[in-house]
Design an enzyme around this catalytic site. Structure first.
Site: not given
Ligand code: PGA
Length: 229
Positions: A4-6, A99, A156, A162, A193, A214
């Site tokens: 998920n590149w956001k 999300h 999540e 993050g 993470s 992410g």
């Molecule tokens: P992250 O994001 O791996 O940077 O914690 C995961 C997500 O938002 O699904």
């Protein structure tokens, strides 16, 4: 393994990532070491770019296209929204819905998320429904039970997204079991993470059926490490 590149990456950066990724994947496939299906969820402006690359490559049998969001509405007068109908023809197989960043910054409710699930199912797109523990029951109530088997549900924990520090596996597992019991028939995955340093602990657990990634998906080498794990 869902990337998920956001809201990261522009056209050139996507091109570079895909180029390296394809090479990595070719090697893993040749060595018969690819254990995961991969889903790439680019930002919407890069959808066509990633789609073209996936449709043109033999690797597409291992890699699928996803979107990070979908409109709760059908095709029509909803300026700025991307409907399921808009996605036809790009080969989109998955859509992240609900999300925590959507819930937080765009004030999405579980009801709205359930409408997005409907949008997905109508276009035969698999919804990846994201929930933190306190949202499980409310989110489940808004989705028809008969549709649970069409879902991927991602646990999540917001406090671990993050941050670089994943939740302890011992704390994740009870939630996996709870999700399995509530969303009967759904595939249950973890996100928060996940990175090359901690993935081994998670992979060891059968109850965790996939990962939403992410930050560690932004760097193609890091993402490659996850696929090799
Ligand atoms: P992250 O994001 O791996 O940077 O914690 C995961 C997500 O938002 O699904």
């Amino acid at each position: 393994m869902i990337a998920n590149w956001k809201s990261n990456k522009n056209r050139a950066e996507v091109e570079e990532w895909m180029h390296t990724f394809e090479k990595q994947l070719e090697i893993l496939v040749a060595l018969d070491k690819l254990k995961y299906d991969t889903v790439i969820c680019p930002p919407m402006p890069s959808l066509s770019q990633v789609s073209d690359r996936l449709l043109n490559k033999a690797l597409h049998s291992h890699t699928f296209l996803g979107v990070q969001d979908i409109s709760p509405f059908p095709a029509g007068s909803y300026t700025g929204a991307v409907s399921g109908h808009n996605l036809i023809g790009f080969g989109v197989k998955y859509a992240v819905v609900g999300h925590s960043e959507r819930r937080k910054y765009f004030k999405e409710s579980s009801l709205e998320v359930s409408k997005k699930v409907e949008s997905c199912i109508e276009e035969r797109i698999t919804p990846i429904v994201c929930v933190d523990r306190n949202e499980i029951d409310a989110q489940a109530d808004f989705i028809e039970k008969g549709k649970y088997s069409k879902l991927v549900v991602a646990y999540e924990p917001v406090d671990h997204i993050g941050t670089g520090i994943a939740q302890d596996v011992s704390e994740v597992l009870p939630v996996m079991r709870e999700l399995k019991a509530v969303f009967r028939g759904a595939r249950i995955i973890y996100g928060g993470s996940v990175n090359p340093d901690n993935i081994d602990e998670f992979i060891a657990e059968e109850e965790i059926e996939g990962f939403l990634v992410g930050h560690a998906s932004l760097d193609v080498d890091e993402f490659g490490e996850l696929l090799k794990a």
